[in-house]
Design a protein around this motif. Structure first.
Motif, short mmCIF file in Angstrom:
data_model
loop_
_atom_site.label_atom_id
_atom_site.label_comp_id
_atom_site.label_asym_id
_atom_site.label_seq_id
_atom_site.Cartn_x
_atom_site.Cartn_y
_atom_site.Cartn_z
N ARG A 1 27.39 17.35 9.85
CA ARG A 1 28.53 16.80 9.21
C ARG A 1 28.66 17.76 7.59
NH1 ARG A 1 28.95 13.47 4.99
NH2 ARG A 1 31.23 12.47 4.89
N GLU A 2 27.55 18.32 7.20
CA GLU A 2 27.19 18.39 5.97
C GLU A 2 28.28 19.81 5.58
OE1 GLU A 2 24.78 17.23 7.42
OE2 GLU A 2 25.16 16.00 7.13
N ASN A 3 28.18 20.17 7.26
CA ASN A 3 28.56 21.59 7.60
C ASN A 3 30.47 21.83 7.44
OD1 ASN A 3 25.56 23.00 6.88
ND2 ASN A 3 25.48 23.01 8.87
N VAL A 4 30.70 21.21 8.09
CA VAL A 4 32.11 20.52 8.48
C VAL A 4 33.38 20.02 8.57
CG1 VAL A 4 31.26 22.37 10.44
CG2 VAL A 4 31.58 19.97 11.03
N ALA A 5 32.37 19.33 7.50
CA ALA A 5 33.11 17.62 7.14
C ALA A 5 34.78 18.16 6.55
CB ALA A 5 32.64 17.18 6.26
N ASP A 6 34.34 19.37 5.68
CA ASP A 6 35.74 19.93 4.76
C ASP A 6 36.85 20.17 5.66
OD1 ASP A 6 34.27 19.51 2.60
OD2 ASP A 6 33.68 20.96 1.89
N ARG A 7 36.36 21.48 6.75
CA ARG A 7 37.16 21.80 7.15
C ARG A 7 38.18 20.87 8.29
NH1 ARG A 7 33.44 26.76 9.78
NH2 ARG A 7 32.15 25.10 9.02
N VAL A 8 37.30 19.79 9.18
CA VAL A 8 37.67 19.19 9.95
C VAL A 8 39.35 17.96 9.33
CG1 VAL A 8 37.30 16.34 11.02
CG2 VAL A 8 35.90 18.31 11.35
N ASN A 9 38.64 17.51 7.46
CA ASN A 9 39.54 17.15 7.38
C ASN A 9 40.42 17.77 7.02
OD1 ASN A 9 38.63 13.58 7.65
ND2 ASN A 9 36.82 14.59 5.98
N HIS A 10 40.43 19.09 6.69
CA HIS A 10 41.55 19.62 6.83
C HIS A 10 42.26 19.90 7.62
CE1 HIS A 10 43.97 23.26 4.73
NE2 HIS A 10 43.87 23.96 5.55
N ILE A 11 42.04 20.34 8.61
CA ILE A 11 42.61 20.15 10.04
C ILE A 11 43.71 18.82 10.17
CG2 ILE A 11 42.73 20.70 12.69
CD1 ILE A 11 40.50 22.67 11.92
N LEU A 12 42.88 17.95 9.86
CA LEU A 12 43.13 15.75 10.22
C LEU A 12 44.45 16.03 9.35
CD1 LEU A 12 40.25 14.12 10.75
CD2 LEU A 12 42.17 14.81 12.53
N SER A 13 44.64 16.72 8.15
CA SER A 13 45.38 16.92 6.86
C SER A 13 46.52 17.92 7.53
CB SER A 13 45.00 16.95 5.22
OG SER A 13 44.17 16.21 5.11
N GLU A 14 46.71 19.10 7.72
CA GLU A 14 47.55 19.82 8.15
C GLU A 14 47.98 18.89 9.13
OE1 GLU A 14 47.64 24.11 10.63
OE2 GLU A 14 45.93 23.21 9.26
N TYR A 15 47.45 17.93 10.25
CA TYR A 15 48.31 17.39 11.13
C TYR A 15 49.01 15.90 11.09
CZ TYR A 15 48.26 21.45 14.12
OH TYR A 15 47.83 22.31 14.37
N GLY A 16 48.42 15.52 9.40
CA GLY A 16 48.97 14.53 9.48
C GLY A 16 50.05 13.52 9.90
#
Length: 81
Positions: free
Chosen positions: A15-30
């Motif tokens: 999680r520490e390595n990819v959390a920012d990218r996961v949340n960015h993608i989820l925001s992009e498809y909000g």
């Protein structure tokens, strides 16, 4: 194209390595995410995210494809017909 309702399950390792990218993608498809629940499963060292989505197959496929391309992220979806 007709919208479809579905569930997307996301399993995040490291999680520490990819959390920012996961949340960015989820925001992009909000705009297609109806609901989201995230649970850290510390005993197994993973985080589990469940999404309810309402979008076209192209939109949902793009979301799951981007998430699944991240290292340590597994994605599965189930959609209405």
């Amino acid at each position: 194209m007709q919208n479809r309702l579905g569930v997307v399950g996301i399993l995040v390792q490291n999680r520490e390595n990819v959390a920012d990218r996961v949340n960015h993608i989820l925001s992009e498809y909000g705009h297609i995410i109806v609901g989201r629940m995230g649970i850290p499963y510390k005993d197994r060292g993973v985080s589990v995210i469940a999404l309810i989505v309402d979008g076209t197959t192209d939109e949902i496929g793009a979301l799951t494809g981007k998430l699944g391309s991240l290292p340590g992220v597994k994605v599965k979806s189930a959609l209405t017909a």
